[in-house]
Design an enzyme around this catalytic site. Structure first.
Site, PDB file in Angstrom:
ATOM      1  NE  ARG A   5     -57.149 -56.124 -41.648  1.00 62.14           N
ATOM      2  CZ  ARG A   5     -56.552 -54.944 -41.537  1.00 62.14           C
ATOM      3  NH1 ARG A   5     -55.752 -54.700 -40.507  1.00 62.14           N
ATOM      4  NH2 ARG A   5     -56.765 -54.003 -42.431  1.00 62.14           N
TER       5      ARG A   5
ATOM      6  CG  ASP B  80     -52.665 -52.531 -32.584  1.00 57.39           C
ATOM      7  OD1 ASP B  80     -52.969 -51.877 -31.566  1.00 57.39           O
ATOM      8  OD2 ASP B  80     -52.902 -52.141 -33.737  1.00 57.39           O
TER       9      ASP B  80
ATOM     10  CD  GLU C 260     -59.385 -56.006 -33.476  1.00 54.15           C
ATOM     11  OE1 GLU C 260     -58.528 -55.611 -32.665  1.00 54.15           O
ATOM     12  OE2 GLU C 260     -59.243 -55.956 -34.703  1.00 54.15           O
TER      13      GLU C 260
ATOM     14  CG  HIS D  89     -57.237 -52.276 -35.109  1.00 53.19           C
ATOM     15  ND1 HIS D  89     -57.939 -53.360 -35.549  1.00 53.19           N
ATOM     16  CD2 HIS D  89     -56.498 -51.880 -36.168  1.00 53.19           C
ATOM     17  CE1 HIS D  89     -57.654 -53.615 -36.814  1.00 53.19           C
ATOM     18  NE2 HIS D  89     -56.766 -52.718 -37.209  1.00 53.19           N
TER      19      HIS D  89
END
Length: 431
Positions: A333, A357, A362, A394
Site C-alpha cells: 500500500r 508498484d 497514485e 498497481h
C-alpha cells in the site's frame, strides 16, 4: 498418474460454478490436471477452458492427475466432485453493481454468471466503467450489492448513501480494505467481504521483477538500446547474492518474497506485528525488530497491511536508519511510505534502487490511460525523474491465475451472502 472417470449427474451439466471451484482447487497443487470430454481437453486450472468443454448430463468427464502431490490432489478433487457438482439450491436472483471495471474484469466474471437458477451463482451484474465515489454512488440504485476494487472511495458518506438505496453487501475484489469506512458499514448493517488471498506468487514475483529492474537499471538499458546507445555507463547494479533481505510483513506474500530471496542466495530477516515462529523453524527467515531490519537490510520489501500503526512506517527517521545503498520495494500500500520523505532522501543521494508498484498520490493515475495528458501531479513526475526509481501502475496482482482467483472468490462471497452460508475468513469487520 491418477485417473478419475466421472459421469455427470447434474441436470445442468458442469456449468460455470463447479468449473470455477474445480479450477481454483487445482491451483493449490503442483500436479498437472487435464480434463477431457471426448476429444476436447482442458487444463484443470483454467475456468475458461473447463467451461468450453461443454460437459452435459451423462457425459463422462475424464480427469488425469500427474505430479509429485497427485495423491493429495486426487483427494481434493474427489471432495470437490462429491460436494460441488450437484445442482443444489440457490437464493433469489442477486444483483450487483460492479464499479470501475475493465475489459479483463468482464472476461472472467461474464463467464461465471451466464447460467441462472439452482446450483449457479444466480447473479446479475451491471458492469460500470465509473469508479465508486460520492459523485457516482447513485449508479448503484436497484442492486443488492456493489463490487469495487482497491482504488474506489468507499468513505462514510458513500456507505450511508448505499444503505439508503438498500445495498446490503460491499464486495471487494481485492485483499486490501483500507478504502472502506468499516465503522460506517457496521452502523448501516452492511456486510463487507474481500478476497483474502488470490495469488501471493503474482505479487511477490512482481516485487522481485521491478526490484531487479531498478537495481540493474533495465528500464534505462532498454531505452538506450532503442537509441543505438550500447554504452554501460549509468547501468551499474549490485549482486543480491550474500546480501540481507528484510521482509516487512510475513503473511503469504511476504513468505513468497522471502523464498524468492532465499533462491538468490540472500540472508532473509523479517518483521511482523504477529511473528509466525514456524517460518523460523523452517529456516525461511529470522525475525528481528523493526530498527534492526531497517539498519541491516540491503533490500527492504514491504508486504504489511495499511493500518494507523503502519501508516508512514517508512519515514524520515526510519530512512535515516537505512544503509546509503539500500534497495526498497513496495507492492503493498502506498501509505506505508511517506513519499515526501522518500523524495527528499532520493535527492540527497540515498537508495541504490527504489521500486514502487504503489505510492501515495497514485489514485488519479491507476488503471487510466493518460498518455494524451500533461500529468499535473508533481509526486508522480518527481518519482519518475530519478534514474534509480521504477514505478508501475498497481499491477503486481495482474496475472491470469490471480484474476481467475479474484473472480471465483468474489462470486463465492456473493453466493455465500445470498444463501446465508459461512463467509470463512472473507468478512472484514470494524475493530
Amino acid at each position: 498418474m491418477k485417473q478419475i472417470n466421472y459421469v455427470v449427474t447434474n441436470r445442468l451439466g458442469i456449468h460455470a460454478r463447479p468449473c470455477a471451484v474445480f479450477a481454483q482447487g487445482c491451483t493449490e497443487f503442483r500436479s498437472l490436471v487435464r480434463v477431457k470430454n471426448g476429444e476436447k481437453e482442458a487444463n484443470g486450472r483454467s475456468v475458461l477452458e473447463l467451461i468450453k468443454l461443454g460437459l452435459k448430463k451423462d457425459d463422462v468427464m475424464t480427469i488425469k492427475i500427474e505430479g509429485t502431490d497427485e495423491e493429495a490432489c486426487y483427494d481434493a478433487i474427489m471432495n470437490i466432485l462429491d460436494k460441488e457438482f450437484n445442482a443444489g439450491t440457490s437464493g433469489d436472483l442477486f444483483k450487483i453493481a460492479f464499479f470501475g471495471t475493465k475489459d479483463y474484469d468482464r472476461i472472467f466474471f461474464t463467464e461465471l454468471i451466464k447460467e441462472k437458477g439452482d446450483g449457479t451463482y444466480n447473479t446479475e451484474i451491471q458492469f460500470l466503467d465509473s469508479n465508486l465515489e460520492p459523485e457516482t454512488v447513485s449508479l448503484a440504485a436497484g442492486n443488492d450489492a456493489v463490487c469495487v476494487f482497491v482504488n474506489a472511495n468507499v468513505n462514510g458518506d458513500v456507505v450511508r448513501e448505499l444503505h439508503k438505496m438498500g445495498i446490503r453487501l460491499i464486495l471487494l475484489r481485492c485483499a486490501g480494505f483500507n478504502n472502506v469506512d468499516l465503522e460506517a458499514a457496521k452502523e448501516c448493517g452492511i456486510t463487507v467481504l474481500r478476497v483474502p488471498a488470490y495469488s501471493p506468487y503474482a505479487v511477490a514475483e512482481h516485487a522481485m521483477a521491478i526490484m531487479q529492474e531498478a537495481n540493474r537499471r533495465l528500464h534505462k538499458a532498454y531505452t538506450k538500446m532503442k537509441d543505438n546507445n550500447f554504452a554501460l555507463n549509468g547501468l551499474l547494479g549490485l549482486d543480491l547474492h550474500n546480501k540481507v533481505a528484510g521482509i516487512v510483513g510475513t503473511g503469504r506474500i511476504g513468505v513468497c518474497m522471502a523464498q524468492i530471496c532465499k533462491g538468490y542466495g540472500m540472508k532473509v530477516i523479517g518483521w511482523d506485528a504477529f511473528p509466525n515462529k514456524t517460518l523460523e523453524e523452517q529456516g525461511i527467515l529470522t525475525y528481528v525488530d523493526q530498527e534492526e531490519l531497517f539498519r541491516t537490510a540491503d533490500l527492504i520489501s514491504l508486504h504489511a497491511p495499511l493500518f494507523p500503526n503502519t501508516h508512514h512506517m517508512i519515514n524520515e527517521e526510519t530512512i535515516g536508519m537505512m544503509k546509503e545503498t539500500v534497495m526498497l520495494v513496495n507492492t503493498s500500500r502506498g501509505g506505508l511510505i511517506d513519499t515526501e520523505a522518500l523524495i527528499r532522501a532520493l535527492k540527497g543521494g540515498k537508495f541504490h534502487a527504489v521500486a514502487l508498484d504503489v505510492y501515495e498520490g497514485e489514485d488519479d493515475n491507476v488503471y487510466n490511460d493518460r498518455s494524451d495528458e500533461v500529468i499535473q501531479d508533481c509526486i508522480t513526475a518527481r518519482l519518475l525523474s530519478f534514474p534509480q526509481v521504477v514505478v508501475t501502475s498497481h499491477q503486481a496482482f495482474f496475472t491470469k491465475e490471480a484474476m481467475q482467483a479474484i473472480a471465483v472468490v468474489t462470486m463465492e462471497n456473493a453466493r455465500n451472502f445470498n444463501e446465508g452460508n459461512d463467509y470463512g475468513n472473507a468478512e472484514v469487520k470494524a475493530q
